[in-house]
Design a protein around this motif. Structure first.
Motif, PDB file in Angstrom:
ATOM      1  N   GLU A 122      -0.210  22.571 -10.302  1.00  0.00           N
ATOM      2  CA  GLU A 122      -0.850  21.891  -9.172  1.00  0.00           C
ATOM      3  C   GLU A 122      -0.100  22.083  -7.856  1.00  0.00           C
ATOM      4  O   GLU A 122      -0.582  21.665  -6.795  1.00  0.00           O
ATOM      5  CB  GLU A 122      -1.019  20.397  -9.450  1.00  0.00           C
ATOM      6  CG  GLU A 122       0.233  19.689  -9.912  1.00  0.00           C
ATOM      7  CD  GLU A 122       0.320  19.568 -11.427  1.00  0.00           C
ATOM      8  OE1 GLU A 122       0.019  20.567 -12.131  1.00  0.00           O
ATOM      9  OE2 GLU A 122       0.710  18.482 -11.890  1.00  0.00           O
ATOM     10  N   ASP A 123       1.069  22.713  -7.900  1.00  0.00           N
ATOM     11  CA  ASP A 123       1.777  23.056  -6.666  1.00  0.00           C
ATOM     12  C   ASP A 123       1.262  24.369  -6.070  1.00  0.00           C
ATOM     13  O   ASP A 123       1.666  24.742  -4.962  1.00  0.00           O
ATOM     14  CB  ASP A 123       3.276  23.184  -6.924  1.00  0.00           C
ATOM     15  CG  ASP A 123       3.922  21.877  -7.340  1.00  0.00           C
ATOM     16  OD1 ASP A 123       4.770  21.904  -8.259  1.00  0.00           O
ATOM     17  OD2 ASP A 123       3.563  20.830  -6.764  1.00  0.00           O
ATOM     18  N   THR A 124       0.413  25.058  -6.806  1.00  0.00           N
ATOM     19  CA  THR A 124      -0.147  26.306  -6.308  1.00  0.00           C
ATOM     20  C   THR A 124      -0.938  26.060  -5.028  1.00  0.00           C
ATOM     21  O   THR A 124      -1.842  25.214  -4.994  1.00  0.00           O
ATOM     22  CB  THR A 124      -1.068  26.941  -7.360  1.00  0.00           C
ATOM     23  OG1 THR A 124      -0.281  27.324  -8.496  1.00  0.00           O
ATOM     24  CG2 THR A 124      -1.764  28.185  -6.813  1.00  0.00           C
ATOM     25  N   ALA A 125      -0.574  26.765  -3.967  1.00  0.00           N
ATOM     26  CA  ALA A 125      -1.204  26.566  -2.662  1.00  0.00           C
ATOM     27  C   ALA A 125      -0.609  27.550  -1.661  1.00  0.00           C
ATOM     28  O   ALA A 125       0.389  28.226  -1.970  1.00  0.00           O
ATOM     29  CB  ALA A 125      -0.970  25.145  -2.165  1.00  0.00           C
ATOM     30  N   VAL A 126      -1.205  27.606  -0.504  1.00  0.00           N
ATOM     31  CA  VAL A 126      -0.579  28.276   0.627  1.00  0.00           C
ATOM     32  C   VAL A 126       0.232  27.218   1.362  1.00  0.00           C
ATOM     33  O   VAL A 126      -0.296  26.146   1.701  1.00  0.00           O
ATOM     34  CB  VAL A 126      -1.627  28.899   1.572  1.00  0.00           C
ATOM     35  CG1 VAL A 126      -0.935  29.520   2.783  1.00  0.00           C
ATOM     36  CG2 VAL A 126      -2.448  29.951   0.838  1.00  0.00           C
ATOM     37  N   PHE A 129       3.371  21.691   4.993  1.00  0.00           N
ATOM     38  CA  PHE A 129       2.057  21.315   4.489  1.00  0.00           C
ATOM     39  C   PHE A 129       1.634  22.360   3.463  1.00  0.00           C
ATOM     40  O   PHE A 129       2.215  23.440   3.384  1.00  0.00           O
ATOM     41  CB  PHE A 129       1.020  21.287   5.625  1.00  0.00           C
ATOM     42  CG  PHE A 129       1.154  20.133   6.566  1.00  0.00           C
ATOM     43  CD1 PHE A 129       2.161  20.103   7.525  1.00  0.00           C
ATOM     44  CD2 PHE A 129       0.254  19.074   6.515  1.00  0.00           C
ATOM     45  CE1 PHE A 129       2.275  19.036   8.407  1.00  0.00           C
ATOM     46  CE2 PHE A 129       0.355  18.005   7.407  1.00  0.00           C
ATOM     47  CZ  PHE A 129       1.364  17.994   8.346  1.00  0.00           C
ATOM     48  N   ARG A 130       0.614  22.036   2.697  1.00  0.00           N
ATOM     49  CA  ARG A 130       0.056  23.029   1.782  1.00  0.00           C
ATOM     50  C   ARG A 130      -1.451  22.860   1.703  1.00  0.00           C
ATOM     51  O   ARG A 130      -1.987  21.787   1.983  1.00  0.00           O
ATOM     52  CB  ARG A 130       0.684  22.921   0.392  1.00  0.00           C
ATOM     53  CG  ARG A 130       0.417  21.619  -0.342  1.00  0.00           C
ATOM     54  CD  ARG A 130       1.229  21.576  -1.629  1.00  0.00           C
ATOM     55  NE  ARG A 130       0.993  20.349  -2.382  1.00  0.00           N
ATOM     56  CZ  ARG A 130       1.661  20.012  -3.486  1.00  0.00           C
ATOM     57  NH1 ARG A 130       2.606  20.812  -3.964  1.00  0.00           N
ATOM     58  NH2 ARG A 130       1.378  18.891  -4.108  1.00  0.00           N
ATOM     59  N   GLN A 131      -2.094  23.949   1.308  1.00  0.00           N
ATOM     60  CA  GLN A 131      -3.555  23.950   1.273  1.00  0.00           C
ATOM     61  C   GLN A 131      -4.057  24.826   0.148  1.00  0.00           C
ATOM     62  O   GLN A 131      -3.572  25.944  -0.048  1.00  0.00           O
ATOM     63  CB  GLN A 131      -4.113  24.444   2.608  1.00  0.00           C
ATOM     64  CG  GLN A 131      -5.609  24.323   2.763  1.00  0.00           C
ATOM     65  CD  GLN A 131      -6.063  24.651   4.173  1.00  0.00           C
ATOM     66  OE1 GLN A 131      -5.391  25.373   4.916  1.00  0.00           O
ATOM     67  NE2 GLN A 131      -7.203  24.100   4.572  1.00  0.00           N
TER      68      GLN A 131
END
Length: 122
Positions: free
Chosen positions: A87-91, A35-37
């Motif tokens: 837009e893939d930037t996330a935790v 998952f990502r957030q």
């Protein structure tokens, strides 16, 4: 306990491989997912893999760019990411469940890793 690593800062179009290693238990009986957030947003499903590693499913936004895999002998889950976009930037979080099928809701996962930050710069 799940521990994710491999995140970092990468330029647009670059690649990263995330790893998620379990300690204290084997991942073999579990369906696994990433998952990502992002800040202020709900945690979103990215990809899922069945217990043997033979069947995978990815959300449309990462399909053909991300590959989920697992090595049960090494007790490790992977996410290979190519052609990264801002837009893939996330935790990114790994998770484990015993729920059959392809659960995409966070509430269906019992175990979670601590998250690893992926930042894609343009």
């Amino acid at each position: 306990q799940l521990q994710a690593c491999g995140g970092g800062l990468v330029q647009v179009g670059g690649s990263l491989r995330l790893s998620c290693t379990a300690s204290g238990r084997t991942i073999r009986p579990y369906y696994m997912a990433w998952f990502r957030q992002t800040p202020g947003q709900e945690r979103e499903f990215v990809a899922h893999i069945n217990r043997s590693g033979g069947t995978t499913y990815s959300t449309d936004s990462v399909k053909d760019r991300f590959t989920i895999s697992r090595d049960n002998a090494k007790n490790t889950l992977y996410l290979q990411m190519h052609s990264l976009k801002p837009e893939d930037t996330a935790v990114y979080y790994c998770a484990a469940t015993t729920v059959v099928g392809v659960p995409t809701d966070t509430g269906q996962y019992r175990y979670w890793g601590q998250g690893t930050q992926v930042t894609v710069s343009s």
